[in-house]
Write an enzyme that holds these catalytic residues in place. Structure first.
Site, mmCIF file in Angstrom:
data_model
loop_
_atom_site.group_PDB
_atom_site.id
_atom_site.type_symbol
_atom_site.label_atom_id
_atom_site.label_comp_id
_atom_site.label_asym_id
_atom_site.label_seq_id
_atom_site.Cartn_x
_atom_site.Cartn_y
_atom_site.Cartn_z
ATOM 1 C CG HIS A 168 -6.275 -5.911 1.402
ATOM 2 N ND1 HIS A 168 -7.078 -5.223 2.277
ATOM 3 C CD2 HIS A 168 -5.025 -5.881 1.917
ATOM 4 C CE1 HIS A 168 -6.336 -4.793 3.298
ATOM 5 N NE2 HIS A 168 -5.101 -5.174 3.102
ATOM 6 C CG HIS A 212 -1.743 -1.207 1.378
ATOM 7 N ND1 HIS A 212 -2.602 -1.656 0.398
ATOM 8 C CD2 HIS A 212 -1.840 -2.105 2.394
ATOM 9 C CE1 HIS A 212 -3.199 -2.761 0.805
ATOM 10 N NE2 HIS A 212 -2.748 -3.058 2.005
#
Length: 328
Positions: A216, A54
């Site tokens: 995700h 991320h």
């Protein structure tokens, strides 16, 4: 993929961060990134972390005005409690430590365990949970709303309060207020490819997009035929506003998911501002770029935060991290 082998992706990235940012102390073996001048006397420390993939969240936000330390896990996998306790011990000046936790089951459980272990070692810990995503109530990774773009707002604004010398309970209260004042919505234009799998993690046919995607690759609200930037902004911003219902100015984050260039993000940002004008919402500040990403996913997210004078002042306060810096 620009990697050696999947097993060393996180360690290799941390070695590169250490070489590029001497202002940080990077413990590659134990997976902890700390600002080099920590602990800072008289200052509350902020620690966050989560799965890698991320970036720049979270390690890219370590430095003056933001996080004191970050704990990167394996790709899309929570860090372990030992990392968090090690980070807390490294940055605690005696004023206490605030854990900033995104609402994903693994992160929540491991940070709670870390807080208990840290308490046993005599550290004073507060926690704030970030759960800003309006797209879905529960997902594959969460009970309740997912923690996404508001994490940046929480870490920046609470970090500024800590730099001003606010006590732990005050820093935690500000962090919670920012979370409660923030909402996000994400859109995927392509799937995400993890190093371990080496191929897309879900099937998103050409010419389609996923509205309400998670960071995700979790499913969102619905799948549609490809939409224009204008149409996506209409859907995403209205979804946020219908939940947030701001009565004053907002902070706006126009965020890329990792695979969308700035040329497209700024164009999308123009559409976001158009929708906000049409809804009568004043934008106090805007940040555009790839900040809370999902590896190579093409797509975007919008985060809005209701902003009073104090929150705008703390947002504007100086910050100096690898990924965010102004005012110094």
């Amino acid at each position: 993929m620009l990697i050696n082998v999947p097993e060393t992706v996180v360690a290799d990235a941390l070695r590169g961060m250490a070489a590029s940012h001497p202002e940080l102390t990077v413990d590659v073996e134990n997976r902890v990134v700390v600002r080099r001048d920590a602990p800072v006397a008289g200052k509350v420390a902020l620690v966050s972390g989560g799965g890698s993939g991320h970036e720049p969240l979270h390690a890219g936000f370590v430095g003056p005005g933001m996080l004191s330390a970050a704990c990167p896990g394996e790709v899309f996998t929570s860090p372990v409690p030992d990392q968090m306790v090690r980070a807390a011990a490294a940055v605690d000046s005696g004023e206490g430590v605030l854990f900033v936790v995104k609402n994903y089951t693994g992160d929540v459980l491991n940070f709670e365990m870390a807080a208990e272990l840290a308490d046993e070692e005599g550290l004073r810990i507060e926690q704030v949970l970030v759960d800003d995503d309006v797209a879905v109530t529960d997902s594959l990774y969460t009970a309740g709303r997912r923690g996404t773009g508001a994490t940046l707002f929480v870490e920046k604004i609470a970090g500024a309060a800590a730099d001003e010398g606010a006590p732990l309970d005050r820093v935690a209260a500000i962090a919670r207020r920012v979370n409660e004042s923030s909402r996000s919505f994400g859109v995927a234009l392509s799937s995400v490819t993890t190093p371990a799998k080496g191929s897309p993690t879900f099937d998103l046919p050409a010419g389609e997009l996923e509205l309400g995607i998670g960071i995700h690759g979790e499913p969102g609200r619905e799948r549609r035929a490809m939409m224009t930037s204008r149409e996506i902004a209409d859907f995403a911003v209205n979804a946020v506003l219908d939940d947030l219902r701001p009565s004053g100015p907002v902070l706006a984050l126009v965020n890329g998911m990792g695979g969308t260039p700035l040329l497209e993000l700024y164009g999308f940002g123009a559409e976001v501002h158009r929708v906000l004008r049409e809804r009568g919402v004043v934008v106090a500040r805007t940040l555009v770029g790839n900040y809370v990403t999902s590896l190579d996913m093409a797509g975007c997210s919008v985060t809005l935060c209701r902003a009073d004078e104090e929150l705008v002042r703390l947002w504007d306060a100086p910050v100096e991290t690898p990924a965010l810096r102004w005012g110094r």
